[in-house]
Design an enzyme around this catalytic site. Structure first.
Site, mmCIF file in Angstrom:
data_model
loop_
_atom_site.group_PDB
_atom_site.id
_atom_site.type_symbol
_atom_site.label_atom_id
_atom_site.label_comp_id
_atom_site.label_asym_id
_atom_site.label_seq_id
_atom_site.Cartn_x
_atom_site.Cartn_y
_atom_site.Cartn_z
ATOM 1 N N ASP A 192 0.865 -1.183 0.000
ATOM 2 C CA ASP A 192 0.000 0.000 0.000
ATOM 3 C C ASP A 192 0.901 1.232 0.000
ATOM 4 O OD1 ASP A 192 0.905 0.213 2.594
ATOM 5 O OD2 ASP A 192 -1.075 0.187 3.528
ATOM 6 N N CYS A 208 3.213 -3.137 4.109
ATOM 7 C CA CYS A 208 2.327 -2.043 4.514
ATOM 8 C C CYS A 208 3.026 -1.328 5.673
ATOM 9 C CB CYS A 208 0.925 -2.543 4.861
ATOM 10 S SG CYS A 208 0.801 -3.671 6.258
ATOM 11 N N GLY A 209 2.297 -0.563 6.459
ATOM 12 C CA GLY A 209 2.947 0.165 7.551
ATOM 13 C C GLY A 209 3.523 -0.785 8.585
ATOM 14 N N THR A 210 2.751 -1.801 8.919
ATOM 15 C CA THR A 210 3.164 -2.737 9.974
ATOM 16 C C THR A 210 3.431 -4.153 9.473
ATOM 17 O OG1 THR A 210 0.867 -3.334 10.356
ATOM 18 C CG2 THR A 210 1.746 -1.496 11.673
ATOM 19 N N HIS A 233 10.469 -23.726 9.493
ATOM 20 C CA HIS A 233 9.459 -24.461 10.261
ATOM 21 C C HIS A 233 8.052 -24.360 9.688
ATOM 22 C CE1 HIS A 233 11.865 -24.692 14.307
ATOM 23 N NE2 HIS A 233 12.605 -25.025 13.249
ATOM 24 N N ASN A 234 7.718 -23.200 9.108
ATOM 25 C CA ASN A 234 6.329 -22.959 8.684
ATOM 26 C C ASN A 234 6.136 -23.031 7.179
ATOM 27 O OD1 ASN A 234 6.907 -20.501 11.034
ATOM 28 N ND2 ASN A 234 5.537 -22.190 11.514
ATOM 29 N N HIS A 270 8.051 -30.862 10.670
ATOM 30 C CA HIS A 270 7.379 -29.593 10.346
ATOM 31 C C HIS A 270 6.360 -29.766 9.225
ATOM 32 C CE1 HIS A 270 10.036 -27.646 13.104
ATOM 33 N NE2 HIS A 270 11.103 -28.104 12.448
HETATM 34 C C1 RB5 Z 1 -2.011 2.533 6.570
HETATM 35 O O1 RB5 Z 1 -2.077 3.731 7.281
HETATM 36 C C2 RB5 Z 1 -1.757 1.376 7.515
HETATM 37 O O2 RB5 Z 1 -2.888 1.154 8.314
HETATM 38 C C3 RB5 Z 1 -1.387 0.136 6.740
HETATM 39 O O3 RB5 Z 1 -0.259 0.398 5.971
HETATM 40 C C4 RB5 Z 1 -1.028 -1.096 7.552
HETATM 41 O O4 RB5 Z 1 -0.070 -0.804 8.520
HETATM 42 C C5 RB5 Z 1 -2.142 -1.888 8.070
HETATM 43 O O5 RB5 Z 1 -1.961 -2.953 8.669
#
Ligand code: RB5
Length: 145
Positions: free
Chosen positions: A7, A64-66, A97-98, A132
């Site tokens: 994203d 993505c961000g996280t 393992h996964n 596994h």
């Molecule tokens: C976008 O702001 C953020 O929510 C997205 O990149 C992500 O981290 C969601 O899990």
């Protein structure tokens, strides 16, 4: 072939991952996003997951961000084992393992140098099989519960 998706929060890392894969002579397909404009991570997680589940891509890398939203979406797909990790050790273990087939990275939580090492470790580490394999098989077996 590696399917890539991100994203807006992961866009810049995706571009860097493309350069990294090019330097490694690893083929990839970029399934978007293609700019920093705000967008919705599930759109890309679904497309990359479909490519991996269909066998068009050996692995997927989502940013993505996280990495959390991407991994939640990817793991809804049959046959997908997506690992969200911020460490090289986690990336290696996700493969060993996964037998993880998608790596989900968090660009806002993981410094680029670490993310780069995570990608390299993920792609270079084989599945160990053995005990596994039995456990991985159970991930996708929802009968006899
Ligand atoms: C976008 O702001 C953020 O929510 C997205 O990149 C992500 O981290 C969601 O899990």
């Amino acid at each position: 072939m590696i399917a890539l998706g991100a994203d807006h929060a992961g866009f810049e890392y995706k571009e860097k991952i493309k350069a990294l894969l090019q330097s490694m002579n690893v083929p990839f397909e970029d399934l978007g996003t293609h700019s920093l404009d705000s967008t919705d991570y599930p759109d890309y997680a679904h497309q990359v997951s479909l490519a991996v589940a269909a066998g068009k891509a050996e692995f997927g890398i989502l940013v993505c961000g996280t990495g959390i939203g991407m991994s939640i979406v990817a793991n809804k797909h049959s046959g997908i084992r997506a690992a969200n990790t911020e460490s090289v050790a986690g990336a290696k273990l996700a493969r060993q393992h996964n037998n993880a087939n998608i790596l989900a990275l968090g660009a806002r939580l993981t410094p680029w140098e670490t993310a780069k090492e995570i990608v390299q470790a993920f792609l270079a580490t084989p599945f160990e099989g053995g005990r596994h394999q039995r456990r991985v098989d159970k991930i996708h077996t929802l009968t006899n519960l």
